[in-house]
Design a protein around this motif. Structure first.
Motif, short mmCIF file in Angstrom:
data_model
loop_
_atom_site.label_atom_id
_atom_site.label_comp_id
_atom_site.label_asym_id
_atom_site.label_seq_id
_atom_site.Cartn_x
_atom_site.Cartn_y
_atom_site.Cartn_z
N ASP A 173 0.84 -1.21 0.00
CA ASP A 173 0.00 0.00 0.00
C ASP A 173 0.87 1.25 0.00
O ASP A 173 0.59 2.22 -0.71
CB ASP A 173 -0.94 0.01 1.21
CG ASP A 173 -2.08 -0.99 1.08
OD1 ASP A 173 -2.34 -1.48 -0.05
OD2 ASP A 173 -2.71 -1.30 2.12
N GLU A 174 1.94 1.23 0.79
CA GLU A 174 2.86 2.37 0.83
C GLU A 174 3.54 2.57 -0.52
O GLU A 174 3.71 3.71 -0.98
CB GLU A 174 3.91 2.16 1.91
CG GLU A 174 3.34 2.18 3.32
CD GLU A 174 4.28 1.61 4.37
OE1 GLU A 174 5.50 1.47 4.08
OE2 GLU A 174 3.82 1.31 5.49
N ARG A 223 2.34 1.67 -3.43
CA ARG A 223 1.32 2.20 -4.35
C ARG A 223 1.18 3.70 -4.15
O ARG A 223 1.08 4.46 -5.12
CB ARG A 223 -0.03 1.50 -4.12
CG ARG A 223 -1.07 1.94 -5.12
CD ARG A 223 -2.48 1.54 -4.68
NE ARG A 223 -3.45 2.01 -5.65
CZ ARG A 223 -3.88 3.26 -5.72
NH1 ARG A 223 -3.43 4.18 -4.90
NH2 ARG A 223 -4.76 3.60 -6.65
N ASP A 224 1.18 4.13 -2.88
CA ASP A 224 1.10 5.57 -2.59
C ASP A 224 2.29 6.32 -3.20
O ASP A 224 2.13 7.43 -3.71
CB ASP A 224 1.06 5.81 -1.08
CG ASP A 224 -0.24 5.36 -0.44
OD1 ASP A 224 -1.23 5.10 -1.17
OD2 ASP A 224 -0.26 5.23 0.81
N GLN A 225 3.48 5.72 -3.16
CA GLN A 225 4.65 6.35 -3.78
C GLN A 225 4.44 6.50 -5.28
O GLN A 225 4.76 7.55 -5.86
CB GLN A 225 5.91 5.53 -3.53
CG GLN A 225 6.44 5.61 -2.12
CD GLN A 225 7.66 4.72 -1.92
OE1 GLN A 225 8.25 4.21 -2.87
NE2 GLN A 225 8.04 4.53 -0.67
N TRP A 226 3.95 5.45 -5.93
CA TRP A 226 3.69 5.54 -7.37
C TRP A 226 2.65 6.62 -7.65
O TRP A 226 2.77 7.36 -8.63
CB TRP A 226 3.23 4.19 -7.91
CG TRP A 226 4.33 3.21 -8.16
CD1 TRP A 226 5.55 3.15 -7.56
CD2 TRP A 226 4.32 2.15 -9.11
NE1 TRP A 226 6.29 2.11 -8.06
CE2 TRP A 226 5.55 1.48 -9.01
CE3 TRP A 226 3.38 1.67 -10.02
CZ2 TRP A 226 5.88 0.37 -9.80
CZ3 TRP A 226 3.69 0.58 -10.79
CH2 TRP A 226 4.94 -0.06 -10.69
N GLU A 227 1.64 6.71 -6.80
CA GLU A 227 0.61 7.72 -6.98
C GLU A 227 1.20 9.13 -6.90
O GLU A 227 0.85 10.01 -7.69
CB GLU A 227 -0.49 7.53 -5.93
CG GLU A 227 -1.69 8.42 -6.14
CD GLU A 227 -2.81 8.07 -5.19
OE1 GLU A 227 -3.97 8.09 -5.63
OE2 GLU A 227 -2.53 7.79 -4.00
N ARG A 228 2.11 9.31 -5.97
CA ARG A 228 2.78 10.62 -5.86
C ARG A 228 3.65 10.90 -7.09
O ARG A 228 3.77 12.04 -7.53
CB ARG A 228 3.62 10.70 -4.58
CG ARG A 228 2.80 10.87 -3.32
CD ARG A 228 3.63 11.18 -2.09
NE ARG A 228 4.60 10.15 -1.75
CZ ARG A 228 4.32 9.07 -1.02
NH1 ARG A 228 3.10 8.86 -0.57
NH2 ARG A 228 5.27 8.19 -0.75
N GLN A 229 4.24 9.86 -7.65
CA GLN A 229 5.11 10.04 -8.82
C GLN A 229 4.33 10.39 -10.08
O GLN A 229 4.75 11.27 -10.83
CB GLN A 229 5.91 8.76 -9.08
CG GLN A 229 7.14 8.62 -8.21
CD GLN A 229 7.93 7.40 -8.62
OE1 GLN A 229 7.76 6.33 -8.05
NE2 GLN A 229 8.78 7.55 -9.61
N SER A 288 -2.68 10.68 -9.02
CA SER A 288 -3.75 9.73 -8.69
C SER A 288 -4.59 9.36 -9.91
O SER A 288 -4.98 8.20 -10.06
CB SER A 288 -4.63 10.27 -7.57
OG SER A 288 -5.20 11.50 -7.94
N GLU A 315 -4.45 1.29 -13.39
CA GLU A 315 -5.11 0.15 -12.73
C GLU A 315 -6.37 -0.27 -13.48
O GLU A 315 -6.64 -1.47 -13.64
CB GLU A 315 -5.44 0.50 -11.28
CG GLU A 315 -4.20 0.63 -10.42
CD GLU A 315 -4.47 1.18 -9.03
OE1 GLU A 315 -3.70 0.86 -8.13
OE2 GLU A 315 -5.47 1.93 -8.85
#
Length: 159
Positions: free
Chosen positions: A112-113, A115-121, A124, A131
């Protein structure tokens, strides 16, 4: 610039590998230096009912011997144990220990963390699109637990 189908497969595999390598490294930082990706697959299969080396081998598409080696490592580290079967005292059934379930929970939190990093990169909206597209292409359940055996296959024969 158009890419080939092989490029796409390698990008997808690279994304998988990147996430798994980062999760494995983070698990090690959190004190689980001995956990490998195959251990996650094995513990999930055991939790889902693979209660013997033979059954685990079938579910992971690996030999009974390979499954037995994985079980031995998991037992050594306290992630799984063998309990006596209540219906047949001669039989020992595998089960995931509370420590094993903690490792699985830690791994899920780490993913989950990541995924959050990828989202920041990439943002969203872009990640949600990625996805959504992957789900449309590979389905809602994109991988079976037999991935370790499938990856290791040689000419269609599981190891």
């Amino acid at each position: 610039m158009s890419r080939s189908g092989a490029d796409l497969a390698l990008l997808l595999l690279g994304g998988f590998r990147s996430l798994v390598d980062a999760a494995t490294a983070e698990l090690a930082r959190r004190g689980y230096e001995d956990v490998r990706p195959v251990h996650d697959f094995a513990m999930r299969a055991i939790a889902a009912g693979a209660d013997s080396a033979s059954e685990l081998g079938r579910r992971l598409s690996v030999s009974k011997q390979a499954a037995a080696k994985t079980i031995a490592v998991l037992q050594e580290h306290g992630y799984v144990e063998r309990d006596t079967d209540l219906l047949d005292a001669r039989r020992k059934r595998l089960r995931v220990t509370p420590l094993g379930f903690e490792v699985l929970r830690q791994g899920e939190a780490i993913f989950d963390e990541l995924r959050d990093q990828w989202e920041r990169q990439i943002g969203s909206e872009e990640l949600a699109n990625l996805e959504r597209h992957l789900t449309a292409l590979v389905g809602a359940r994109p991988i079976r637990l037999n991935a370790p055996g499938w990856i290791a296959q040689d000419l269609g024969e599981p190891v």
